[in-house]
Scaffold this active site. Structure first.
Site, PDB file in Angstrom:
ATOM      1  N   HIS A  98       0.831  -1.211   0.000  1.00  0.00           N
ATOM      2  CA  HIS A  98       0.000   0.000   0.000  1.00  0.00           C
ATOM      3  C   HIS A  98       0.862   1.257   0.000  1.00  0.00           C
ATOM      4  CE1 HIS A  98       0.278   1.054   4.392  1.00  0.00           C
ATOM      5  NE2 HIS A  98       0.353  -0.247   4.578  1.00  0.00           N
ATOM      6  N   ASP A 100      -0.197   4.444   0.972  1.00  0.00           N
ATOM      7  CA  ASP A 100      -0.498   5.510   1.927  1.00  0.00           C
ATOM      8  C   ASP A 100       0.255   5.325   3.236  1.00  0.00           C
ATOM      9  OD1 ASP A 100      -2.188   3.197   2.451  1.00  0.00           O
ATOM     10  OD2 ASP A 100      -3.294   4.448   3.881  1.00  0.00           O
ATOM     11  N   ASP A 161       6.292   1.721   6.383  1.00  0.00           N
ATOM     12  CA  ASP A 161       4.936   1.159   6.286  1.00  0.00           C
ATOM     13  C   ASP A 161       4.167   2.022   5.292  1.00  0.00           C
ATOM     14  OD1 ASP A 161       2.448   0.099   6.637  1.00  0.00           O
ATOM     15  OD2 ASP A 161       2.176   0.803   8.692  1.00  0.00           O
ATOM     16  N   GLU A 195      -4.874   1.887   2.887  1.00  0.00           N
ATOM     17  CA  GLU A 195      -4.867   0.732   3.789  1.00  0.00           C
ATOM     18  C   GLU A 195      -4.970   1.185   5.234  1.00  0.00           C
ATOM     19  OE1 GLU A 195      -3.232  -2.462   6.406  1.00  0.00           O
ATOM     20  OE2 GLU A 195      -2.583  -0.385   6.209  1.00  0.00           O
ATOM     21  N   ASP A 218       3.627  -6.293   3.875  1.00  0.00           N
ATOM     22  CA  ASP A 218       3.235  -5.257   4.842  1.00  0.00           C
ATOM     23  C   ASP A 218       3.498  -5.746   6.263  1.00  0.00           C
ATOM     24  OD1 ASP A 218       2.210  -2.802   5.591  1.00  0.00           O
ATOM     25  OD2 ASP A 218       0.108  -3.410   5.429  1.00  0.00           O
ATOM     26  N   HIS A 401       4.311   4.200  12.222  1.00  0.00           N
ATOM     27  CA  HIS A 401       3.342   5.263  12.562  1.00  0.00           C
ATOM     28  C   HIS A 401       3.908   6.307  13.517  1.00  0.00           C
ATOM     29  CE1 HIS A 401      -0.307   2.479  11.461  1.00  0.00           C
ATOM     30  NE2 HIS A 401       0.682   2.406  10.584  1.00  0.00           N
TER      31      HIS A 401
HETATM   32 ZN   LIG Z   1       0.984  -1.109   6.439  1.00  0.00          ZN
END
Ligand SMILES: [Zn+2]
Length: 456
Positions: A98, A100, A161, A195, A218, A401
């Site tokens: 992904h 994003d 990520d 995602e 991922d 994150h």
């Molecule tokens: Zn991810």
């Protein structure tokens, strides 16, 4: 493109300084500089226009390396085909990542830093000297001495990520298209948006993907092959109070906020919450509460690995609401439970080959496969439910994150080797025996299209 000699894929693949390191690093550093943050408040698909910057770039790069059927869909997925090579009958395998990044932390103006041949010391991030990465705090980092570690500069997330996954899938595609001697079936490539806000699998994606088996790139630690995720429901509680001017309220007002607070207070606090559970334990998580004296809303996510557990969490919440209701019949309370996603194991255990072959690919490269259950969902949860079994493979990404996010280029290279080995292993599999679809209660379709919430 002219075919070139294939770099040897051998047990040495797990060693540092592989043939893929520089390509992965070059791609990764370019991709993370593009801001692709998704936005859960947006109602468009993709949720943010800026994701198209990377999506268009990837479509162009896929064309440039010779991929076929390159297409950017209106909902923001880049799809492409690598035609079968010396093997036309095998199952079609898809590789997904992904584009994003998480809404929780800034992804604007990411300045990636390569800490080359990491020495095992503390890593200080220049734009936030208080933010430290140390092997004591993060034991996985201690296993990466001698490798090339990439971090951000302290004020943004890195975006490993899942741009680590994007770089890995692009490098695999490039390698397969350059090495025409390497046998493999038809391969599909997909880069998806959104995602992180649980909207990565657009309703059209399974059909557009047109694959028998898929893998998301991922996952995190070396060797991870994830095929167990939470099963997930959402619960919405509405309390309709009785509103009246407080000056005339005696024996008439029923304050919805007080009722809502009682519901929260009656639910278990020292068990069954995300902050008090781990491993295979499930939970009831209140994540949003809003309202006035007149009406209040409580939003919960319910999580468990097994449907019995999930059902019990829902029943407990309903019992608490019913008990409150019995004590105050004037204020109607409703508790609505909606299915979100299901543990992909329920489908994969019918035919474990997607997992077993990934494990074999790891072992052939001297990597020990691990399959921890993950306390969340992936795009693969939804794809698996819709008939495309989709385990999740490691990329090396860590501390996602947030500002301490990092990844080892050599872990990304190991994941690249695993994917190449995996498509080779699938090339000798037959399509007829690919995943049998049974029906059981655990696999009942969703009531409605509800965006799953991976934050749980
Ligand atoms: Zn991810």
């Amino acid at each position: 493109m002219a075919p070139r000699t294939a770099p040897a894929v051998s047990a040495n693949a797990a060693a540092v300084n592989s043939t893929f390191d520089r390509e992965l690093e070059e791609r990764f550093l370019r991709y993370v500089r593009l801001d692709t943050q998704s936005d859960e408040k947006s109602t468009t698909s993709p949720s943010t226009e800026k994701q198209f910057h990377l999506l268009r770039l990837l479509a162009d790069e896929l064309k440039a390396i010779g991929a076929e059927d390159v297409r950017l869909t209106g909902y923001g997925a880049v799809l492409a085909t690598i035609p079968a090579m010396h093997q036309a009958d095998g199952p079609t395998i898809a590789l997904l990542a992904h584009v994003d990044t998480a809404p929780q932390f800034s992804g604007t103006d990411v300045k990636p830093i390569v800490h080359r041949r990491y020495r095992g010391d503390e890593i200080v991030l220049p734009d936030a000297p208080g933010v430290m990465l140390s092997p004591e705090l993060f034991p996985y980092l201690a296993t990466k001495v001698g490798e090339d570690i990439v971090t951000a500069s302290g004020t943004t997330l890195l975006g490993a990520d899942d741009k680590a996954g994007v770089a890995i899938v692009m490098t695999v595609a490039h390698h397969l298209l350059q090495n025409l001697n390497l046998p493999h079936g038809r391969i599909r490539i997909a880069f998806t948006p959104d995602e992180e806000i649980g909207r990565g699998v657009h309703p059209d994606l399974p059909e557009d993907l047109n694959a028998d088996i898929a893998y998301t790139l991922d996952g995190a630690d070396l060797g991870e092959i994830i095929y167990e995720t939470f099963s997930a429901d959402r619960a919405d509680v509405h309390v309709q109070g009785v509103a009246i001017h407080p000056g005339h309220a005696k024996d008439k007002l029923v304050n919805a906020l007080h009722m809502a607070a009682k519901i929260v207070d009656t639910l278990p606090h020292i068990t069954l919450t995300p902050e008090t559970t781990s491993g295979r334990e499930g939970f009831i998580h209140l994540y949003e509460m809003s309202g006035t004296a007149a009406a209040a809303n409580l939003k919960f996510i319910l999580r468990d690995f097994e449907l019995d557990g999930l059902r019990e969490h829902g029943e407990l919440l309903q019992q608490v609401c019913a008990a409150l209701q019995a004590g105050e019949p004037r204020a109607p309370i409703t508790c609505t439970i909606t299915k979100q996603y299901r543990n992909m194991r329920y489908w994969l255990e019918d035919d474990m080959r997607p997992v077993e072959l990934a494990r074999d690919a790891c072992r052939r490269l001297g990597i020990a496969p691990i399959s921890p259950p993950i306390r969340g969902g992936t795009d693969g949860s939804r794809l698996t439910e819709q008939g495309v079994p989709t385990p999740n493979l490691f990329t090396g990404m860590q501390n996602i994150h947030g500002p301490q996010e990092w990844v080892s280029i050599q872990d990304m290279a190991r994941a690249t080797f695993v994917c190449i080995e995996l498509v080779k292993l699938w090339s000798s599999a037959t399509r007829e025996t690919a995943v049998a679809h049974h029906t059981d209660e655990r696999k009942a379709p969703l009531d409605a299209e509800v965006p799953p919430d991976w934050s749980g």
